[in-house]
Design an enzyme around this catalytic site. Structure first.
Site, PDB file in Angstrom:
ATOM      1  N   ARG A 174      31.194  37.313  30.452  1.00  0.00           N
ATOM      2  CA  ARG A 174      31.631  38.702  30.426  1.00  0.00           C
ATOM      3  C   ARG A 174      30.930  39.468  31.542  1.00  0.00           C
ATOM      4  O   ARG A 174      30.100  38.918  32.246  1.00  0.00           O
ATOM      5  CB  ARG A 174      31.364  39.340  29.073  1.00  0.00           C
ATOM      6  CG  ARG A 174      29.917  39.382  28.686  1.00  0.00           C
ATOM      7  CD  ARG A 174      29.770  39.820  27.227  1.00  0.00           C
ATOM      8  NE  ARG A 174      28.393  39.693  26.789  1.00  0.00           N
ATOM      9  CZ  ARG A 174      28.026  39.728  25.515  1.00  0.00           C
ATOM     10  NH1 ARG A 174      28.928  39.877  24.572  1.00  0.00           N
ATOM     11  NH2 ARG A 174      26.769  39.612  25.185  1.00  0.00           N
ATOM     12  N   THR A 176      28.587  41.276  33.759  1.00  0.00           N
ATOM     13  CA  THR A 176      27.134  41.224  33.723  1.00  0.00           C
ATOM     14  C   THR A 176      26.495  42.238  34.658  1.00  0.00           C
ATOM     15  O   THR A 176      25.280  42.370  34.685  1.00  0.00           O
ATOM     16  CB  THR A 176      26.636  39.846  34.176  1.00  0.00           C
ATOM     17  OG1 THR A 176      27.172  39.610  35.476  1.00  0.00           O
ATOM     18  CG2 THR A 176      27.083  38.765  33.236  1.00  0.00           C
ATOM     19  N   TRP A 187      32.242  33.952  47.142  1.00  0.00           N
ATOM     20  CA  TRP A 187      33.684  33.724  47.275  1.00  0.00           C
ATOM     21  C   TRP A 187      34.087  33.601  48.729  1.00  0.00           C
ATOM     22  O   TRP A 187      34.970  32.830  49.073  1.00  0.00           O
ATOM     23  CB  TRP A 187      34.466  34.825  46.556  1.00  0.00           C
ATOM     24  CG  TRP A 187      34.410  34.637  45.076  1.00  0.00           C
ATOM     25  CD1 TRP A 187      33.687  35.368  44.189  1.00  0.00           C
ATOM     26  CD2 TRP A 187      35.051  33.613  44.310  1.00  0.00           C
ATOM     27  NE1 TRP A 187      33.853  34.869  42.913  1.00  0.00           N
ATOM     28  CE2 TRP A 187      34.683  33.798  42.958  1.00  0.00           C
ATOM     29  CE3 TRP A 187      35.910  32.549  44.631  1.00  0.00           C
ATOM     30  CZ2 TRP A 187      35.140  32.969  41.931  1.00  0.00           C
ATOM     31  CZ3 TRP A 187      36.359  31.729  43.605  1.00  0.00           C
ATOM     32  CH2 TRP A 187      35.981  31.932  42.274  1.00  0.00           C
ATOM     33  N   SER A 240      42.117  30.324  44.302  1.00  0.00           N
ATOM     34  CA  SER A 240      42.503  31.711  44.096  1.00  0.00           C
ATOM     35  C   SER A 240      42.784  31.980  42.606  1.00  0.00           C
ATOM     36  O   SER A 240      42.421  33.027  42.066  1.00  0.00           O
ATOM     37  CB  SER A 240      43.732  32.024  44.956  1.00  0.00           C
ATOM     38  OG  SER A 240      44.322  33.223  44.535  1.00  0.00           O
ATOM     39  N   HIS A 243      39.508  32.288  40.770  1.00  0.00           N
ATOM     40  CA  HIS A 243      38.923  33.589  41.073  1.00  0.00           C
ATOM     41  C   HIS A 243      39.606  34.678  40.222  1.00  0.00           C
ATOM     42  O   HIS A 243      38.938  35.532  39.617  1.00  0.00           O
ATOM     43  CB  HIS A 243      39.108  33.866  42.572  1.00  0.00           C
ATOM     44  CG  HIS A 243      38.265  34.990  43.077  1.00  0.00           C
ATOM     45  ND1 HIS A 243      38.346  35.420  44.382  1.00  0.00           N
ATOM     46  CD2 HIS A 243      37.355  35.779  42.484  1.00  0.00           C
ATOM     47  CE1 HIS A 243      37.501  36.425  44.549  1.00  0.00           C
ATOM     48  NE2 HIS A 243      36.891  36.664  43.414  1.00  0.00           N
ATOM     49  N   ARG A 275      41.734  44.942  40.853  1.00  0.00           N
ATOM     50  CA  ARG A 275      41.882  43.550  41.281  1.00  0.00           C
ATOM     51  C   ARG A 275      43.329  43.121  41.457  1.00  0.00           C
ATOM     52  O   ARG A 275      43.610  42.222  42.234  1.00  0.00           O
ATOM     53  CB  ARG A 275      41.269  42.617  40.233  1.00  0.00           C
ATOM     54  CG  ARG A 275      39.915  43.005  39.759  1.00  0.00           C
ATOM     55  CD  ARG A 275      38.899  42.374  40.618  1.00  0.00           C
ATOM     56  NE  ARG A 275      37.550  42.705  40.179  1.00  0.00           N
ATOM     57  CZ  ARG A 275      36.496  42.266  40.848  1.00  0.00           C
ATOM     58  NH1 ARG A 275      36.654  41.513  41.913  1.00  0.00           N
ATOM     59  NH2 ARG A 275      35.295  42.591  40.444  1.00  0.00           N
ATOM     60  N   CYS A 382      23.269  35.131  39.500  1.00  0.00           N
ATOM     61  CA  CYS A 382      23.211  35.476  38.083  1.00  0.00           C
ATOM     62  C   CYS A 382      23.413  34.223  37.241  1.00  0.00           C
ATOM     63  O   CYS A 382      24.385  33.494  37.428  1.00  0.00           O
ATOM     64  CB  CYS A 382      24.294  36.505  37.796  1.00  0.00           C
ATOM     65  SG  CYS A 382      24.849  36.576  36.113  1.00  0.00           S
ATOM     66  N   CYS A 385      26.683  33.825  35.238  1.00  0.00           N
ATOM     67  CA  CYS A 385      27.833  33.547  36.104  1.00  0.00           C
ATOM     68  C   CYS A 385      27.726  32.128  36.655  1.00  0.00           C
ATOM     69  O   CYS A 385      28.723  31.448  36.848  1.00  0.00           O
ATOM     70  CB  CYS A 385      27.895  34.519  37.270  1.00  0.00           C
ATOM     71  SG  CYS A 385      27.569  36.209  36.801  1.00  0.00           S
TER      72      CYS A 385
END
Ligand code: NAG
Ligand code: NAG
Length: 457
Positions: A174, A176, A187, A240, A243, A275, A382, A385
């Site tokens: 979730r 963060t 990325w 993609s 992502h 996004r 992180c 993640c």
């Protein structure tokens, strides 16, 4: 009068954020014989609920990962300080005995000991008892080496003291607070250095070129992509899609309220629009969502193909509690049968169907690029993640491994008197199903965002 109402309605529909995110996300998908609506229905009503139940079982909720590997490419500024990034590893007694004690390779000596006597006889018979220990070990070694060459991901060394079990249910993916330059860097290096793209071709919406884009970059980029063979195009779209999926989770479990007495996670529509709204992303958003569906189909296909492996009588979801293990194996098989029943799969016979030598080279290129991407995951600052990034790349890597081993898997049921030609470790199995669970959740979340956006008007 009526006409005006209809016109107004039409205007509303064509101009709403809802349609700006989803307008292109309908109908047939490129490179694939299937459509979005069929996938939605299939996933949301049939597959998703079953999969959720399976992923709550002990076998699938404990994932062993090494979150302390140094980043091989640059020095990262670790985000261990961010509260919501912390991953709480399990204490040893939280992990079921069966998972801890077996080395998860059912052909290993330990696993053989855990089989009951009857099965043991059968199993040993099948393995050919005339082999000396030495030969058998050599075969195992060879098998390991062989496997290495087929790997699409760096698999964290399960024996390493740095590897720890993590309870995935207690450490959900979730929002963060991890974002900004480091997130971009991850990325960007994936897209720029690992997607077969020459430096001269610019990706649309590169950081820094946000508002300067005149559309020229996009045109160059997409005509470059069109010029690629189907495999490399597929590779880009898988990344993609991954992502997009991660961003959907972060928008769906956004930290909405953060005070000393409560924390509340929930849907953040404006984050989602940032996004995926075509207006806010220069047309990129809907394409990302289409790539998500593409990723879904590829992983679904891999699950369908893996069925014979999981159907082997000797295969178990071993946690040490036979009744539960059996129940969960049945549920897993049901899910895989369901995946097999989905009629409109991506047609991967067109993948690697060219000249044999060329195909082998291409497969290897893709494998190496993917291997490298899984290394980049050690650079994610992180920890939470990093955990989910590792798990999802490993899951996708396992899916690719399955798709490229079709013949070996089909041969499994009859190959019991030879060394098994195809093998998955527990870590690969757990990541495969959990990664697919993430994609399946994303598709389900799109339905929520669709109605939230429609409410907003
Ligand atoms: C692996 O990824 C790193 C970081 O993006 C990049 O610098 C390197 O060129 C890549 N190596 C290969 C073999 O693709
Ligand atoms: C939703 O996300 C946006 C960023 O996209 C942020 O500015 C906003 O505060 C968030 N809303 C809530 C309620 O947290």
């Amino acid at each position: 009068m009526k006409l005006v109402v209809v016109l107004l309605l039409l205007l509303q529909v064509s101009g709403s954020a809802d349609s700006r995110c989803f307008c292109e996300v309908t109908g047939d998908l490129d490179d694939c014989a299937c459509d979005v609506e069929t996938i939605d229905g299939f996933n949301n009503e049939q597959l998703f609920p079953k999969l959720q139940t399976l992923l709550e079982s002990d076998y699938f909720r404990f994932y062993k990962a090494n979150l302390n590997k140094p980043c091989p490419f640059w020095t990262d500024s670790s985000h261990c300080g961010l509260r919501d990034c912390v991953v709480q590893p399990c204490s040893p007694n939280e992990v079921p005995e069966g998972i801890r004690s077996s080395s998860h390779n059912k052909y290993s000596a330990e696993a053989n000991e855990q089989l009951n006597e009857c099965e043991k006889t059968q199993h040993l018979g099948a393995v050919d008892v005339s082999l000396s220990d030495e030969t058998r070990e050599a075969l195992l070694e060879w098998n390991k080496h062989d496997d290495e060459a087929e790997r699409f991901c760096v698999v964290d060394d399960e024996e390493s003291p740095d590897s720890q079990y993590v309870d995935l249910l207690l450490n959900p993916e979730r929002f963060t607070g991890y974002r900004g330059p480091e997130d971009w860097r991850i990325w960007t290096s994936i897209y720029e250095e690992n997607c077969f793209k020459p430096y001269t071709v610019k990706r649309p919406l590169m950081p820094g070129s946000f508002h300067s884009s005149s559309g020229g970059e996009e045109r160059t980029f997409y005509s470059w992509l069109e010029g690629q063979c189907v495999e490399k195009r597929a590779f880009y779209r898988l990344i993609s899609g991954l992502h997009a999926s991660i961003n959907i989770h972060l928008s769906a479990r956004y930290l909405l309220e953060d005070s000393w007495f409560q924390k509340k996670w929930g849907h953040n529509v404006s984050e989602f629009r940032k996004r995926f709204d075509s207006e806010l992303t220069a047309g990129e958003g809907p394409k990302r969502l289409r790539n998500l569906y593409f990723l879904y189909l590829i992983e679904l296909r891999a699950l369908a193909k893996a069925l014979p492996f999981f159907q082997q009588p000797s295969f178990r979801l071993y946690t040490g509690r036979p009744e539960e293990d059996q129940k969960h194996k049945e549920l897993l098989l049901q899910i895989l049968q369901l995946a097999r029943s989905f009629p409109l799969h991506f047609d991967e016979t067109s993948l690697f169907a060219g000249d044999e030598k060329e195909a082998a080279k291409l497969k290897d290129d893709i494998r190496l690029a993917f291997l490298n991407i899984s290394r980049i995951m050690d650079c994610v600052g992180c920890f939470k993640c990093r955990l989910w990034g590792k798990l999802q790349t490993q899951g996708l890597g396992t899916a690719l491994k399955i798709l490229f081993s079709e013949r070996q898997i089909e041969a499994l049921p009859t190959s019991s008197n030879r060394r098994p030609s195809f093998q998955l470790s527990r870590q690969e199995i757990v990541s495969l199903l959990n990664a697919f669970g993430r994609i399946s959740t994303s598709i389900r979340e799109l339905k929520n965002f669709r109605s939230l956006l429609a409410e907003e008007g």
